[in-house]
Design a protein around this motif. Structure first.
Motif, PDB file in Angstrom:
ATOM      1  N   UNK B  65      46.321  -7.028 -24.315  1.00  0.00           N
ATOM      2  CA  UNK B  65      46.921  -7.223 -22.909  1.00  0.00           C
ATOM      3  C   UNK B  65      48.551  -7.578 -23.073  1.00  0.00           C
ATOM      4  N   UNK B  67      51.609  -9.094 -20.839  1.00  0.00           N
ATOM      5  CA  UNK B  67      51.758 -10.037 -20.029  1.00  0.00           C
ATOM      6  C   UNK B  67      53.083 -10.038 -19.565  1.00  0.00           C
ATOM      7  N   UNK B  79      49.798  -8.312 -15.520  1.00  0.00           N
ATOM      8  CA  UNK B  79      48.841  -7.917 -16.588  1.00  0.00           C
ATOM      9  C   UNK B  79      48.581  -6.583 -16.614  1.00  0.00           C
ATOM     10  N   UNK B 142      55.061  -9.793 -23.304  1.00  0.00           N
ATOM     11  CA  UNK B 142      54.431 -10.407 -24.612  1.00  0.00           C
ATOM     12  C   UNK B 142      52.990  -9.752 -24.406  1.00  0.00           C
ATOM     13  N   UNK B 143      52.453  -9.861 -25.878  1.00  0.00           N
ATOM     14  CA  UNK B 143      51.159  -9.108 -26.198  1.00  0.00           C
ATOM     15  C   UNK B 143      50.244 -10.148 -26.655  1.00  0.00           C
ATOM     16  N   UNK B 144      49.040  -9.924 -26.260  1.00  0.00           N
ATOM     17  CA  UNK B 144      47.970 -10.895 -27.018  1.00  0.00           C
ATOM     18  C   UNK B 144      46.723  -9.834 -27.161  1.00  0.00           C
ATOM     19  N   UNK B 145      45.805 -10.278 -28.099  1.00  0.00           N
ATOM     20  CA  UNK B 145      44.766  -9.455 -28.176  1.00  0.00           C
ATOM     21  C   UNK B 145      43.478 -10.623 -28.357  1.00  0.00           C
ATOM     22  N   UNK B 146      42.696 -10.812 -27.161  1.00  0.00           N
ATOM     23  CA  UNK B 146      41.784 -11.680 -27.326  1.00  0.00           C
ATOM     24  C   UNK B 146      40.768 -11.424 -26.134  1.00  0.00           C
ATOM     25  N   UNK B 150      40.104 -15.816 -22.082  1.00  0.00           N
ATOM     26  CA  UNK B 150      41.143 -16.533 -22.638  1.00  0.00           C
ATOM     27  C   UNK B 150      42.593 -16.140 -22.182  1.00  0.00           C
ATOM     28  N   UNK B 151      42.778 -14.637 -22.006  1.00  0.00           N
ATOM     29  CA  UNK B 151      43.936 -14.245 -21.562  1.00  0.00           C
ATOM     30  C   UNK B 151      44.312 -14.730 -20.289  1.00  0.00           C
ATOM     31  N   UNK B 152      43.543 -14.780 -19.531  1.00  0.00           N
ATOM     32  CA  UNK B 152      43.653 -14.988 -17.897  1.00  0.00           C
ATOM     33  C   UNK B 152      43.968 -16.494 -17.824  1.00  0.00           C
ATOM     34  N   UNK B 153      43.379 -17.285 -18.703  1.00  0.00           N
ATOM     35  CA  UNK B 153      43.754 -18.879 -18.512  1.00  0.00           C
ATOM     36  C   UNK B 153      45.009 -19.087 -18.177  1.00  0.00           C
ATOM     37  N   UNK B 154      45.980 -18.667 -19.158  1.00  0.00           N
ATOM     38  CA  UNK B 154      47.445 -19.372 -18.754  1.00  0.00           C
ATOM     39  C   UNK B 154      48.106 -18.714 -17.625  1.00  0.00           C
ATOM     40  N   UNK B 155      47.593 -17.367 -17.230  1.00  0.00           N
ATOM     41  CA  UNK B 155      48.267 -16.841 -16.072  1.00  0.00           C
ATOM     42  C   UNK B 155      47.707 -17.734 -14.631  1.00  0.00           C
ATOM     43  N   UNK B 156      46.430 -18.171 -14.853  1.00  0.00           N
ATOM     44  CA  UNK B 156      45.709 -18.642 -13.467  1.00  0.00           C
ATOM     45  C   UNK B 156      46.237 -20.465 -13.318  1.00  0.00           C
TER      46      UNK B 156
END
Lengths: 175, 396
Positions: B65, B67, B79, B142-146, B150-156
């Motif tokens: 992802x 972001x 995203x 910024x990039x994340x692979x997960x 878990x990826x949507x958690x901080x956005x929400x």
């Protein structure tokens, strides 16, 4: 087993992690669920905090997926906020037959998923707020796995109070 | 002015704005990948927070992802996410490497994906900024692979403070005509969504959205008729215009007789569609459809009329399908009718409803260019006044 229908996200067993006939309940963001063994409950966490509470003697446990630290800073479902989610989970656990004096807790999550300090900071605040609320209720915090930059799967077995924590590509830990 | 000024409901206008953002991002991404990429979006919807983590199927689905936080007048997040196998395939495309070359997402590969996120987000945000006259700025990716949840958690975390739902505009991808498991999401904060909606209340934005729908209908009709004629046909329109009754079809007045293909738009959305041409142009159209040199046809017999009807059906259907899709209104037209008659008789028959309530009409009128030459064919779309009200009210 008593499960609050409004807070159960899914009750479909997705992996063979429970004995035959048992159900693994999955909760989503801001979800909450209380189960009795042999059922288990799990969630997936990034920056949010998963708080698990259990009574090993009654073999009852529950989990909440907390997204924000303080209910005075917003509106909506109490399961979203650290303070009200701890209150609600404890209440549901006792209603389901748990004995308050025997209840212990474990917390997981609070990662800075995109290396973002702000989200990481909010994750830390969530963890602090859950910890403070548990202390307020004199609930023992038995273990925690918080921080870092990776998401985690969290699985509570109310029969033992063990929480399995798994990061993608790593061997699962049990806390 | 006796007709109501047609506009669109704000929510529908915002949907059109989101769709155009996806269209703009499609063009940018196609250029970046040197491939035909189409992003399709159906506007904003509200989603319970608990379901937001299921945006990519299962909460545990592992995704790569990118972001981009939003800054300026609209705050929130964008995203771009891909399952691992399509992320590596995308890197191959960007690097112009043979398929299967990329096997892991290292620093260089992550940078490629971040740049892709930049391109999609910037094009999308620029479109929104232009339409809504707001400053919308995607910040550093910024990039994340997960796992997806878990990826949507901080956005929400940013979006979940008030209420139990979030707003999201999700986009799907077609690469060279095939659906690709990529996802792009715009997640505005509640306050920003309200700002965007209030901007859509402005008459100018709503009117612009309606014009775009008309123009997009002409694009679709151009593609359909070009395919039939195997020639480059450009159908252009200025969108909806208000025109005095006397001016409709004025340039056909010198003709004794015109040919028209007429379609009643049906019982749900009242109005008329009309393709009009004079006799010499009908002969030419017939030649083009029958794939024979111009001029070959000298008289319209059964075969030629059938060919003309086919051409008219294709133009009309493409236009109406486009309308139906964009406006999310079911259009069930009646059977097409082919008529020869005096211009006033033909055109007058479709103006009656609007003439009853005023001296002018609101319509979409198109011009045709075939192989670079203007031809005197005219396609008119005339929603009845009640249809314009339906467009406004049924989409609220």
């Amino acid at each position: 087993m008593t499960v609050s229908p409004s807070t159960v996200e899914s009750s479909v067993a997705q992996e063979p992690v429970a004995p035959a006939g048992a159900v693994v309940h999955s909760i989503g963001i801001a979800g909450m669920c209380v189960v009795k063994a042999p059922d288990k409950v799990r969630t997936v966490l990034g920056s949010c905090i998963g708080v698990a509470m259990y009574d090993r003697v009654a073999k009852i446990g529950g989990m909440g997926h907390v997204i924000l630290p303080d209910s005075t800073e917003g509106t909506g479902d109490p399961a979203k906020f650290a303070d009200t989610a701890v209150d609600l989970l404890l209440e549901q656990l006792v209603e389901a037959g748990g004995v308050r004096a025997r209840v212990a807790a474990k917390i997981v999550g609070g990662a800075a998923m995109f290396g973002d300090e702000r989200a990481g900071g909010l994750g830390r605040r969530n963890a602090e707020s859950v910890t403070a609320r548990l202390a307020h209720h004199k609930i023992r915090l038995a273990a925690s796995a918080v921080g870092g930059q990776r998401g985690r799967k969290m699985l509570l077995d109310p029969a033992s109070g063990m929480v399995q924590v798994e990061i993608i590509g790593e061997t699962p830990d049990t806390i | 002015m006796s007709c109501e000024t047609p506009t669109m409901a704000p929510t529908e206008a915002l949907r059109t704005v989101a769709i155009n953002g996806a269209y703009n991002a499609s063009r940018a991404l196609s250029k970046w990948l040197h491939r035909g990429v189409r992003l399709t979006c159906n506007g904003f919807r509200s989603v319970p927070i608990a379901d937001a983590g299921l945006a990519f199927g299962d909460a545990e689905t592992v995704v790569a992802a990118v972001h981009l936080p939003l800054a300026g007048d609209v705050t929130g997040h964008m995203l771009l996410a891909f399952p691992e196998e399509t992320a590596t395939a995308l890197v191959d495309l960007i690097m112009q490497a043979p398929s299967g070359t990329t096997i892991q997402l290292g620093e260089l590969e992550q940078s490629c994906l971040e740049e892709t996120g930049n391109i999609v987000s910037t094009a999308y945000a620029n479109s929104l900024s232009k339409w809504l006259d707001l400053h919308i700025e995607p910040r550093v990716p910024s990039f994340a692979f997960d796992m997806a949840c878990a990826i949507l958690d901080p956005l929400l975390m940013d979006l979940a403070g008030f209420g139990n739902e979030i707003y999201v505009a999700s986009t799907e991808f077609l690469l060279d005509g095939k659906r690709f498991e990529w996802g792009f999401m715009l997640l505005p904060s509640h306050a920003s969504f309200a700002v965007m909606e209030s901007r859509c209340n402005q008459e100018s934005v709503r009117a612009e959205a309606l014009q775009t729908i008309a123009i997009n209908g002409s694009f679709d009709a151009s593609r359909a008729i070009s395919k039939l004629l195997r020639r480059g046909v450009k159908i252009s329109t200025e969108g909806f215009v208000r025109m005095a009754l006397d001016d409709v079809g004025a340039h056909f007045r010198d003709d004794d007789e015109i040919l028209a293909w007429h379609l009643d738009l049906g019982t749900h959305l009242h109005g008329h569609a009309l393709l009009v041409m004079n006799n010499p142009n009908a002969l030419r159209f017939s030649d083009l459809i029958l794939q024979q040199p111009v001029p070959t046809t000298t008289k319209l017999g059964e075969l030629e009329e059938s060919a003309l009807q086919e051409g008219a059906n294709i133009i009309g259907s493409a236009f109406l399908n486009s309308w139906s899709t964009w406006l999310d209104i079911e259009i069930v037209p009646g059977a097409p009718q082919f008529v020869h008659d005096a211009p006033d008789a033909v055109i007058g028959s479709v103006l009656a409803e609007q003439a009853m309530v005023g001296d002018d009409v609101f319509l979409t009128q198109t011009d045709f260019v075939v192989d670079g030459q203007t031809v005197e064919w005219m396609f008119l779309l005339l929603p009845a006044p009640s249809a314009m009200r339906l467009i406004d009210s049924s989409l609220k």
